[in-house]
Motif scaffolding. Structure first.
Motif, PDB file in Angstrom:
ATOM      1  N   ILE A  11       1.183  -1.212  -0.043  1.00  0.00           N
ATOM      2  CA  ILE A  11      -0.333  -0.166   0.083  1.00  0.00           C
ATOM      3  C   ILE A  11       0.481   1.293   0.202  1.00  0.00           C
ATOM      4  N   ASP A  12       2.126   1.181   0.881  1.00  0.00           N
ATOM      5  CA  ASP A  12       2.964   2.412   1.239  1.00  0.00           C
ATOM      6  C   ASP A  12       3.091   2.364   0.205  1.00  0.00           C
ATOM      7  N   LYS A  13       3.240   1.384  -1.243  1.00  0.00           N
ATOM      8  CA  LYS A  13       4.764   2.053  -2.525  1.00  0.00           C
ATOM      9  C   LYS A  13       4.094   2.331  -3.499  1.00  0.00           C
ATOM     10  N   VAL A  35     -12.003   1.014  -6.841  1.00  0.00           N
ATOM     11  CA  VAL A  35     -11.164   0.639  -7.373  1.00  0.00           C
ATOM     12  C   VAL A  35      -9.529   0.041  -6.602  1.00  0.00           C
ATOM     13  N   LEU A  36      -9.029   0.812  -5.668  1.00  0.00           N
ATOM     14  CA  LEU A  36      -8.318   0.537  -4.640  1.00  0.00           C
ATOM     15  C   LEU A  36      -8.095   0.480  -3.547  1.00  0.00           C
ATOM     16  N   GLN A  37      -9.170  -0.781  -3.468  1.00  0.00           N
ATOM     17  CA  GLN A  37      -9.885  -0.970  -2.636  1.00  0.00           C
ATOM     18  C   GLN A  37      -9.992  -2.462  -2.328  1.00  0.00           C
ATOM     19  N   ALA A  67      -9.051  -3.836 -13.492  1.00  0.00           N
ATOM     20  CA  ALA A  67     -11.143  -3.486 -12.346  1.00  0.00           C
ATOM     21  C   ALA A  67     -11.300  -1.852 -13.217  1.00  0.00           C
ATOM     22  N   CYS A  68     -10.786  -1.221 -13.501  1.00  0.00           N
ATOM     23  CA  CYS A  68     -11.287   0.301 -14.163  1.00  0.00           C
ATOM     24  C   CYS A  68     -11.741  -0.095 -15.287  1.00  0.00           C
TER      25      CYS A  68
END
Length: 161
Positions: A11-13, A35-37, A67-68
């Motif tokens: 996630i950080d990266k 989408v992030l989730q 996903a998009c």
């Protein structure tokens, strides 16, 4: 299943990269967050090792784009977003020429993706072809066509050389 530490590191990266890619496709903050989730949930469940850091990054880009595309297929998107709102998602420095970003965002999706991956993420045409699952010559053609379209939109003369 991956550990919490692995997911947090990913996630950080990759959160900024995925956010920019999703917003480029969706132009919508809520869908981008969805989408992030889903991308990080897929990463959590993805237990196969990656060959390299570059392979992992390409996997995140490919999964995000897919996903998009799924969201765009299943939901009618006709959102108009101001350039100011788009710039906030490009978390690095704001573009030096906002009119160029505006014109890039008005391009057809296939051209937007190629230009974004090439100029903003620094991928070579061969890498873009692998990520988008297209032939390298297709990517070269799209790059040529995109440059011609942008030059025309920005009011310059087109020189095919």
């Amino acid at each position: 299943m991956r550990s919490e530490r692995e997911v947090n590191q990913a996630i950080d990266k990759y959160v900024n990269l995925i956010t920019r890619i999703c917003f480029l496709y969706l132009k919508n903050e809520a869908d981008t967050q969805d989408v992030l989730q889903s991308v990080f949930l897929k990463y959590l469940k993805h237990d196969k090792p990656f060959e390299s850091e570059e392979h992992e990054k390409a996997w995140f880009i490919r999964v995000s784009i897919n996903a998009c595309k799924d969201i765009l297929k299943n939901f009618f998107h006709s959102h108009i977003v101001s350039l100011d709102k788009v710039e906030q998602f490009f978390l690095t420095e704001p573009p030096q020429h906002p009119e160029v970003l505006e014109d890039v965002l008005s391009l057809p999706q296939k051209y937007r993706s190629v230009i974004y991956l090439y100029y903003y993420e620094g991928y070579k045409e061969t890498e873009i072809a692998r990520i988008l699952k297209k032939k390298v010559n297709t990517i070269y053609t799209w790059m040529f066509q995109t440059k011609r379209l942008l030059k025309k939109q920005l009011g310059g003369e087109w020189d095919a050389s």
